[in-house]
Every structure is written in structure tokens, then in C-alpha cells.
Motif scaffolding. Structure first.
Motif, PDB file in Angstrom:
ATOM      1  N   ARG A  65      -4.685   8.155  -3.217  1.00 61.05           N
ATOM      2  CA  ARG A  65      -3.420   8.579  -3.814  1.00 61.05           C
ATOM      3  C   ARG A  65      -3.356   8.159  -5.275  1.00 61.05           C
ATOM      4  O   ARG A  65      -3.990   7.199  -5.708  1.00 61.05           O
ATOM      5  CB  ARG A  65      -2.244   7.964  -3.052  1.00 61.05           C
ATOM      6  CG  ARG A  65      -2.179   8.400  -1.599  1.00 61.05           C
ATOM      7  CD  ARG A  65      -1.668   9.814  -1.449  1.00 61.05           C
ATOM      8  NE  ARG A  65      -1.837  10.341  -0.095  1.00 61.05           N
ATOM      9  CZ  ARG A  65      -1.254  11.429   0.369  1.00 61.05           C
ATOM     10  NH1 ARG A  65      -0.436  12.134  -0.417  1.00 61.05           N
ATOM     11  NH2 ARG A  65      -1.478  11.849   1.595  1.00 61.05           N
ATOM     12  N   TYR A  70      -6.331   5.995  -9.384  1.00 65.40           N
ATOM     13  CA  TYR A  70      -6.121   6.235  -7.946  1.00 65.40           C
ATOM     14  C   TYR A  70      -6.692   5.075  -7.158  1.00 65.40           C
ATOM     15  O   TYR A  70      -7.464   4.253  -7.654  1.00 65.40           O
ATOM     16  CB  TYR A  70      -6.796   7.538  -7.513  1.00 65.40           C
ATOM     17  CG  TYR A  70      -8.303   7.501  -7.585  1.00 65.40           C
ATOM     18  CD1 TYR A  70      -9.070   7.129  -6.483  1.00 65.40           C
ATOM     19  CD2 TYR A  70      -8.963   7.839  -8.772  1.00 65.40           C
ATOM     20  CE1 TYR A  70     -10.463   7.076  -6.562  1.00 65.40           C
ATOM     21  CE2 TYR A  70     -10.340   7.794  -8.854  1.00 65.40           C
ATOM     22  CZ  TYR A  70     -11.085   7.413  -7.739  1.00 65.40           C
ATOM     23  OH  TYR A  70     -12.458   7.360  -7.823  1.00 65.40           O
ATOM     24  N   SER A 103      -5.148   4.830   0.107  1.00 63.84           N
ATOM     25  CA  SER A 103      -3.747   4.671   0.483  1.00 63.84           C
ATOM     26  C   SER A 103      -3.483   3.393   1.275  1.00 63.84           C
ATOM     27  O   SER A 103      -2.335   2.980   1.422  1.00 63.84           O
ATOM     28  CB  SER A 103      -3.279   5.875   1.299  1.00 63.84           C
ATOM     29  OG  SER A 103      -4.085   6.030   2.462  1.00 63.84           O
ATOM     30  N   TRP A 158       2.544   3.785  -7.374  1.00 62.70           N
ATOM     31  CA  TRP A 158       2.106   4.844  -6.479  1.00 62.70           C
ATOM     32  C   TRP A 158       2.874   6.136  -6.745  1.00 62.70           C
ATOM     33  O   TRP A 158       4.087   6.113  -6.958  1.00 62.70           O
ATOM     34  CB  TRP A 158       2.329   4.472  -5.021  1.00 62.70           C
ATOM     35  CG  TRP A 158       1.447   3.425  -4.423  1.00 62.70           C
ATOM     36  CD1 TRP A 158       1.808   2.180  -3.998  1.00 62.70           C
ATOM     37  CD2 TRP A 158       0.041   3.554  -4.148  1.00 62.70           C
ATOM     38  NE1 TRP A 158       0.727   1.510  -3.480  1.00 62.70           N
ATOM     39  CE2 TRP A 158      -0.384   2.328  -3.555  1.00 62.70           C
ATOM     40  CE3 TRP A 158      -0.903   4.559  -4.348  1.00 62.70           C
ATOM     41  CZ2 TRP A 158      -1.691   2.092  -3.161  1.00 62.70           C
ATOM     42  CZ3 TRP A 158      -2.218   4.323  -3.958  1.00 62.70           C
ATOM     43  CH2 TRP A 158      -2.610   3.116  -3.377  1.00 62.70           C
ATOM     44  N   LEU A 211      -2.199   6.752  -8.862  1.00 61.36           N
ATOM     45  CA  LEU A 211      -1.525   5.598  -9.462  1.00 61.36           C
ATOM     46  C   LEU A 211      -1.249   5.899 -10.928  1.00 61.36           C
ATOM     47  O   LEU A 211      -2.089   6.482 -11.615  1.00 61.36           O
ATOM     48  CB  LEU A 211      -2.380   4.339  -9.350  1.00 61.36           C
ATOM     49  CG  LEU A 211      -2.525   3.735  -7.958  1.00 61.36           C
ATOM     50  CD1 LEU A 211      -3.640   2.689  -7.944  1.00 61.36           C
ATOM     51  CD2 LEU A 211      -1.211   3.102  -7.503  1.00 61.36           C
ATOM     52  N   PHE A 245       5.525   0.258  -6.939  1.00 56.82           N
ATOM     53  CA  PHE A 245       6.024   1.644  -6.981  1.00 56.82           C
ATOM     54  C   PHE A 245       7.471   1.658  -7.452  1.00 56.82           C
ATOM     55  O   PHE A 245       8.148   0.629  -7.493  1.00 56.82           O
ATOM     56  CB  PHE A 245       5.923   2.295  -5.595  1.00 56.82           C
ATOM     57  CG  PHE A 245       6.836   1.686  -4.558  1.00 56.82           C
ATOM     58  CD1 PHE A 245       8.020   2.316  -4.191  1.00 56.82           C
ATOM     59  CD2 PHE A 245       6.518   0.484  -3.927  1.00 56.82           C
ATOM     60  CE1 PHE A 245       8.865   1.760  -3.229  1.00 56.82           C
ATOM     61  CE2 PHE A 245       7.359  -0.077  -2.974  1.00 56.82           C
ATOM     62  CZ  PHE A 245       8.534   0.563  -2.628  1.00 56.82           C
ATOM     63  N   ASN A 250       0.833  -1.204   0.000  1.00 58.50           N
ATOM     64  CA  ASN A 250       0.000   0.000   0.000  1.00 58.50           C
ATOM     65  C   ASN A 250       0.871   1.260   0.000  1.00 58.50           C
ATOM     66  O   ASN A 250       2.104   1.200   0.124  1.00 58.50           O
ATOM     67  CB  ASN A 250      -1.013  -0.016   1.151  1.00 58.50           C
ATOM     68  CG  ASN A 250      -0.386   0.119   2.530  1.00 58.50           C
ATOM     69  OD1 ASN A 250       0.621   0.796   2.731  1.00 58.50           O
ATOM     70  ND2 ASN A 250      -1.009  -0.522   3.519  1.00 58.50           N
ATOM     71  N   TRP A 251       0.229   2.398  -0.103  1.00 61.45           N
ATOM     72  CA  TRP A 251       0.946   3.668  -0.222  1.00 61.45           C
ATOM     73  C   TRP A 251       1.795   3.939   1.016  1.00 61.45           C
ATOM     74  O   TRP A 251       2.945   4.380   0.902  1.00 61.45           O
ATOM     75  CB  TRP A 251      -0.059   4.793  -0.451  1.00 61.45           C
ATOM     76  CG  TRP A 251       0.543   6.145  -0.663  1.00 61.45           C
ATOM     77  CD1 TRP A 251       0.960   6.691  -1.834  1.00 61.45           C
ATOM     78  CD2 TRP A 251       0.791   7.145   0.357  1.00 61.45           C
ATOM     79  NE1 TRP A 251       1.451   7.962  -1.633  1.00 61.45           N
ATOM     80  CE2 TRP A 251       1.355   8.263  -0.300  1.00 61.45           C
ATOM     81  CE3 TRP A 251       0.577   7.203   1.730  1.00 61.45           C
ATOM     82  CZ2 TRP A 251       1.714   9.413   0.393  1.00 61.45           C
ATOM     83  CZ3 TRP A 251       0.940   8.348   2.423  1.00 61.45           C
ATOM     84  CH2 TRP A 251       1.503   9.441   1.756  1.00 61.45           C
TER      85      TRP A 251
END
Length: 398
Positions: free
Chosen positions: A355, A376, A379, A327, A357, A388, A233-234
Motif C-alpha cells: 500500500r 510503499y 500492508s 498510509w 505511503l 496515518f 499497519n495498514w
């Protein structure tokens, strides 16, 4: 000053020989005749070098130098090779003389000189080296064909234990962001990961001490050291950057949305950095759909290694279309109204829990993999299609 100097040096050498300072001076003045040892060889070398230094200061130091020089008519013989390293059975015997130093003002003064010292500060702590790569162009001339040419860029390599992280120098410039062209953005120079973060790189950083949150060592669904890490995840991606920054002393972070698109386009204005069309010979996406080309492609239904296709864009970056959604640091905005005109993070989104993408994935249709396509998610979301890559500031540390 010279008395203090000689005393300090004598104390240091004596300590390493396991003797007192007086014993050290006695050994210099009169080592036992006929005994060969590592001590006498060392002392002889020390005395000779020290005497040369003193004589270099001027003739008035000759007497002091003479006092340090071992007798030349009684050198310590060399040991036979088979006895080298074996300590002598008989220890040294000597008389300890009384050493009396004259008062400071009776010693010859050392002439002092004033010099200017230049301090050189390096703004750029990165050691860059050139590397070459293959650039693909997909064009239609009757039929769709791929041509190749060579490119060259600069990079540095971050060593993460046994794993390398390649960071490519991205030059400054301006570009029109979005499609159709929305607004002009000015980008400062920065470094960007040549590939998305791999599972091997993730494990190396996940093993480091945590900054704020714990990282699972092996979160990915599709396994492979050179496959992009996914199901991250973010917040976990941000934690990765914090740990990497602490280890290296550099400023690592997720890219801003503007930096990501600028890096992906690499000076192109087409839908993809290799042209207006896309094929599964150049990228990993859902090939059951087509974009511009006259045929469908392969649907692999999983990630591939980050250098599967052996191609890069004009900047030397790889794996930007498909394979894994990436991300960005920015909160999501529905449109570009009020967006910054530089590469700064666009703070103050409608909802900071979502967030940006970019790039599309193995699961997505080709239209979602275009240079300008936006997406998106929350997060805290984890998907086997989301990973990422990192960027690094040219100047400034953590």
C-alpha cells in the motif's frame, strides 16, 4: 376525539400522582379544604391550563372548562418555607363522584383545518466553524528566510470521549499530480484530518468495540499523547476508520493517494507547500541532509508533537512533510500509467498486499518528504516511522 384525549391525559397525571383516574377527577372537582400540598398546587395548575385550552376552542367548550376549574374562593394556602417539601400528615378525604360523559355526537365538534407540512432535509450534517492559522513561506532572497501570513478555513470537530479530532473542509478543484507534472486530477470536496492521528485519538478508538480486528491500545515506540501514533499497519488503520465510522455515522477512511497529494499541496506547485526548500525549523525530518537550502538541520531521531511547528498549508492542514509516513488506501503502482483522473481509489495494483505511503518521516531525508514523493510497504508492516491521517466524505454515511 376530545373524550379520548381527556381520558389519556387524566390517566397519565393520575398515574404520576399514584391515584386512580376517578380519584384524580375527584381531586380536581373538590380537593379537601384547608390542606396545602404539592398535589393540590399541581392539580390547580393542570386544571387552569386545561380550562384555558378548552375555552380557546370556542364558547361551546366553556361548560367543560368550568367543570375543570378549582374553586377560586378556597385556594390551597402556600406552605411556610421551613415546611416546604414535607408531606401532610393527614391524607385527602373526598367523595368519589360518578362521572358520566355524554355521547360523542352531543359534544361540540372541533373544526378541522387542512395544512401543508414542509419537510426540510439537510444535505450537510456537519456544523462547520471558521478557524485561523499561520502559513509559512520559505524563500531565498540572498539568504533563505521564512515569512508568515494568516489563513482561514472551515472545520468541524469530532468528539471522541475526552479527545477531539479536527476535520478540515477541503474544497473541490483540479491539480497536476506528480513531478514533473504527470496528469491532471479532479478532486471533489471532502474533509481531511488537520493532523495525523495522535496516540490519544488512537487510544480512544482502540477502546471501542472491534469491527474485524483487535487494536493494541498503545503500539507507539515514541510516547506522547500529541505525538502521531506509529507502529500501526495498514489493516489496523482501516480498522480505526471502521470503528470511527460506526461511532459517528459518518464515512471515515484513509485518503486516496490523489486526495493526499491534493491536500498536501493546497494549491502550490513547489516541492513543499512552504516552498522549494525545507528546514528543520518547519518540519521534522533527517536534517543531516539538505534540500535546496545552504545548510543542514537538526536530526531529532524521533517523532514530535503534531503541532510542533505551529504552521499549516493554505488549506489549514499541518505536519504533512516529515514526522510520520502516512498510509493511503490505494494499492501500490510503480507509475501513473492508467491512473484515475479523479480522486477515486486506484484499485487493481500489481500487488494488493503493498500500500502507498506519503509524506516522509523523522527518519527520512528531505527529498522523501516532498509533496509528490511516493513510497510503499506491505500492508502488514509496522514501523516507528509510519502512521496515518483520516478523511471523511462530505455526503453519505456508513
Amino acid at each position: 376525539m376530545h373524550i379520548a384525549f381527556l381520558k389519556e391525559v387524566s390517566s397519565y397525571v393520575a398515574e404520576n400522582l399514584g391515584k386512580s383516574v376517578d380519584q384524580f377527577w375527584a381531586l380536581i372537582r373538590s380537593p379537601k379544604s384547608g390542606i396545602a400540598s404539592e398535589e393540590t398546587a399541581f392539580l390547580s395548575a393542570f386544571a387552569t391550563v386545561t380550562a384555558q385550552i378548552l375555552r380557546g376552542l370556542g364558547p361551546e367548550f366553556a361548560e367543560i372548562a368550568d367543570r375543570l376549574t378549582l374553586p377560586q374562593n378556597n385556594p390551597a394556602p402556600e406552605l411556610e418555607p421551613e415546611f416546604a417539601g414535607i408531606p401532610p400528615l393527614e391524607d385527602f378525604s373526598f367523595e368519589v363522584p360518578t362521572i358520566v360523559f355524554e355521547e360523542e355526537d352531543e359534544w361540540p365538534a372541533i373544526e378541522m383545518q387542512t395544512v401543508e407540512v414542509a419537510t426540510i432535509t439537510l444535505d450537510d450534517p456537519f456544523i462547520l466553524k471558521p478557524f485561523s492559522f499561520r502559513i509559512a513561506t520559505l524563500e531565498k532572497s540572498g539568504v533563505w528566510e521564512v515569512t508568515y501570513r494568516e489563513g482561514e478555513a472551515q472545520r468541524f470537530i469530532e468528539q471522541l470521549d475526552q479527545v477531539e479530532l479536527e476535520m478540515v473542509a477541503i474544497p473541490s478543484g483540479t491539480f497536476m499530480m506528480g513531478s514533473p507534472a504527470q496528469h491532471q486530477v479532479k478532486i471533489s470536496e471532502f474533509f481531511m484530518g488537520r493532523y495525523p492521528i495522535t496516540q490519544a485519538q488512537w487510544r480512544a478508538v482502540a477502546a471501542m468495540d472491534k469491527e474485524e480486528i483487535t487494536l493494541e491500545a498503545d503500539p507507539s515506540n515514541c510516547k506522547g499523547d500529541d505525538h502521531p501514533v506509529e507502529r500501526v499497519n495498514w489493516h489496523e488503520a482501516v480498522e480505526f476508520c471502521r470503528r470511527l465510522s460506526r461511532k459517528t455515522g459518518r464515512n471515515y477512511r484513509l485518503p486516496s493517494e490523489a486526495e493526499w497529494e491534493y491536500g498536501c499541496r493546497a494549491g502550490t506547485k513547489t516541492a513543499f507547500h512552504f516552498g522549494e526548500g525545507i528546514t528543520t525549523d518547519l518540519a521534522n525530518y533527517n536534517g543531516r541532509a539538505r534540500y535546496e537550502t545552504d545548510y543542514n538541520g537538526e536530526y531529532r531521531a524521533q517523532t514530535t508533537s503534531v503541532d510542533q511547528f505551529k504552521i499549516a498549508n493554505n488549506f489549514g492542514l499541518c505536519d504533512l512533510h516529515g514526522n510520520i509516513c502516512e498510509w493511503c488506501i490505494d494499492p501500490w503502482h510503480d507509475n501513473y500509467k492508467g491512473t484515475p483522473t479523479d480522486d477515486s481509489v486506484w484499485e487493481g495494483g500489481e500487488d494488493n498486499s503493498t500500500r502507498v505511503l506519503r509524506g516522509g518521516s523523522w527518519f527520512d531525508f528531505p527529498r522523501d518528504c516532498r509533496s509528490f514523493s511516493r513510497n510503499y510497504d506491505t500492508s502488514t508492516s509496522r514501523f516507528n516511522s509510519v502512521g496515518f491521517r483520516v478523511v471523511c466524505a462530505v455526503r453519505g454515511s456508513v
